[in-house]
Enzyme design. Structure first.
Site, PDB file in Angstrom:
ATOM      1  N   HIS A  88      40.755  40.822  48.470  1.00  0.00           N
ATOM      2  CA  HIS A  88      40.039  41.696  47.528  1.00  0.00           C
ATOM      3  C   HIS A  88      38.544  41.737  47.859  1.00  0.00           C
ATOM      4  CE1 HIS A  88      43.356  40.141  44.630  1.00  0.00           C
ATOM      5  NE2 HIS A  88      43.692  41.385  44.957  1.00  0.00           N
ATOM      6  N   LYS A 144      53.976  42.557  35.804  1.00  0.00           N
ATOM      7  CA  LYS A 144      53.728  41.196  36.290  1.00  0.00           C
ATOM      8  C   LYS A 144      53.756  40.119  35.206  1.00  0.00           C
ATOM      9  CE  LYS A 144      51.304  42.029  40.639  1.00  0.00           C
ATOM     10  NZ  LYS A 144      50.006  42.052  41.330  1.00  0.00           N
ATOM     11  N   ARG A 175      47.988  46.252  52.408  1.00  0.00           N
ATOM     12  CA  ARG A 175      48.146  45.108  53.312  1.00  0.00           C
ATOM     13  C   ARG A 175      49.189  45.390  54.379  1.00  0.00           C
ATOM     14  NH1 ARG A 175      49.100  41.152  48.326  1.00  0.00           N
ATOM     15  NH2 ARG A 175      50.260  43.024  47.819  1.00  0.00           N
ATOM     16  N   SER A 202      47.846  37.046  45.281  1.00  0.00           N
ATOM     17  CA  SER A 202      47.476  36.119  44.202  1.00  0.00           C
ATOM     18  C   SER A 202      48.661  35.249  43.786  1.00  0.00           C
ATOM     19  CB  SER A 202      46.960  36.905  42.991  1.00  0.00           C
ATOM     20  OG  SER A 202      45.824  37.660  43.346  1.00  0.00           O
TER      21      SER A 202
HETATM   22  O1  PNS Z   1      46.708  44.096  41.595  1.00  0.00           O
HETATM   23  P1  PNS Z   1      47.866  44.948  41.120  1.00  0.00           P
HETATM   24  O2  PNS Z   1      48.795  44.148  40.230  1.00  0.00           O
HETATM   25  O3  PNS Z   1      48.602  45.610  42.253  1.00  0.00           O
HETATM   26  O4  PNS Z   1      47.218  46.114  40.225  1.00  0.00           O
HETATM   27  C1  PNS Z   1      48.058  47.035  39.566  1.00  0.00           C
HETATM   28  C2  PNS Z   1      47.286  47.754  38.448  1.00  0.00           C
HETATM   29  C3  PNS Z   1      46.714  46.726  37.462  1.00  0.00           C
HETATM   30  C4  PNS Z   1      46.140  48.550  39.065  1.00  0.00           C
HETATM   31  C5  PNS Z   1      48.296  48.704  37.752  1.00  0.00           C
HETATM   32  O5  PNS Z   1      49.351  47.953  37.204  1.00  0.00           O
HETATM   33  C6  PNS Z   1      47.648  49.540  36.655  1.00  0.00           C
HETATM   34  O6  PNS Z   1      47.068  50.561  36.947  1.00  0.00           O
HETATM   35  N1  PNS Z   1      47.730  49.055  35.393  1.00  0.00           N
HETATM   36  C7  PNS Z   1      47.144  49.734  34.252  1.00  0.00           C
HETATM   37  C8  PNS Z   1      48.235  50.493  33.481  1.00  0.00           C
HETATM   38  C9  PNS Z   1      48.486  51.861  34.112  1.00  0.00           C
HETATM   39  O7  PNS Z   1      47.610  52.672  34.255  1.00  0.00           O
HETATM   40  N2  PNS Z   1      49.758  52.077  34.483  1.00  0.00           N
HETATM   41  C10 PNS Z   1      50.180  53.304  35.138  1.00  0.00           C
HETATM   42  C11 PNS Z   1      50.073  53.154  36.647  1.00  0.00           C
HETATM   43  S1  PNS Z   1      50.743  54.564  37.477  1.00  0.00           S
END
Ligand code: PNS
Length: 165
Positions: free
Chosen positions: A17, A41, A91, A128
């Site tokens: 990150h 998650k 990645r 993570s």
């Molecule tokens: O680090 P990550 O877990 O890959 O990040 C994913 C994240 C937090 C960016 C994604 O889950 C997210 O956007 N969460 C907020 C809720 C949301 O907008 N959901 C619709 C996504 S299409």
């Protein structure tokens, strides 16, 4: 001025990150790094306040980077902070499928576009979840996370005074 939003779980932030943010800080005028909940998650190790506090420590050296946290749709945050684009790191090919789907959903519901940046191959194994697992089982992650993150992780998961097992 181009302002981009870099959203993620950051539970916790790791060197992959950090590399993304440093790259983005060189490409765009302003980078907003945001800790959000990934509903797929589960509960997570650190709460959003703790994740953001670590983001603050890791990026205080970059003048055009600011941090925030948000519990809601990432596209709403993008609109709130006035982001021109969302940025995401890739990645490996395995990231692409889910990231493409999220990018398409976000574009469909708000019009905001997502730009993808590749992670350097030497950091492409960083995740993570695996870092938490290694620390929990006593392994060394000092080359994988910034020092404040290592200390916080070991305090929470290792044998330190803050440990909860
Ligand atoms: O680090 P990550 O877990 O890959 O990040 C994913 C994240 C937090 C960016 C994604 O889950 C997210 O956007 N969460 C907020 C809720 C949301 O907008 N959901 C619709 C996504 S299409």
């Amino acid at each position: 001025m181009t302002r981009v939003l870099y959203p993620g779980s950051f539970d916790p932030v790791h060197n992959g990150h950090v590399e993304m943010v440093e790259t983005a800080a060189g490409l765009f005028e302003e980078v907003v790094v945001a800790a959000l909940i990934n509903p797929s998650k589960g509960g997570g190790l650190f709460d959003l306040e703790e994740r953001m506090a670590l983001l603050d420590e890791c990026f205080e050296h970059l003048a055009n980077v600011r941090t925030t946290m948000f519990d809601g749709l990432v596209v709403n945050l993008a609109s709130e902070v006035g982001a021109d684009f969302i940025i995401k790191g890739l990645r490996a090919v395995s990231d692409f499928e889910s990231e493409l789907q999220m990018a398409q959903m976000n574009a469909a519901i708000s019009g905001v576009q997502t730009l993808f940046l590749p992670t350097a191959s030497r950091r492409s194994f960083l995740a993570s979840r695996l870092i938490r697992e290694v620390v929990r089982l006593g392994g060394d992650v000092s080359d994988m996370v910034p020092e404040p993150v290592r200390l916080r992780l070991e305090g929470r998961l290792g044998s330190g005074p803050e440990s909860n097992g």
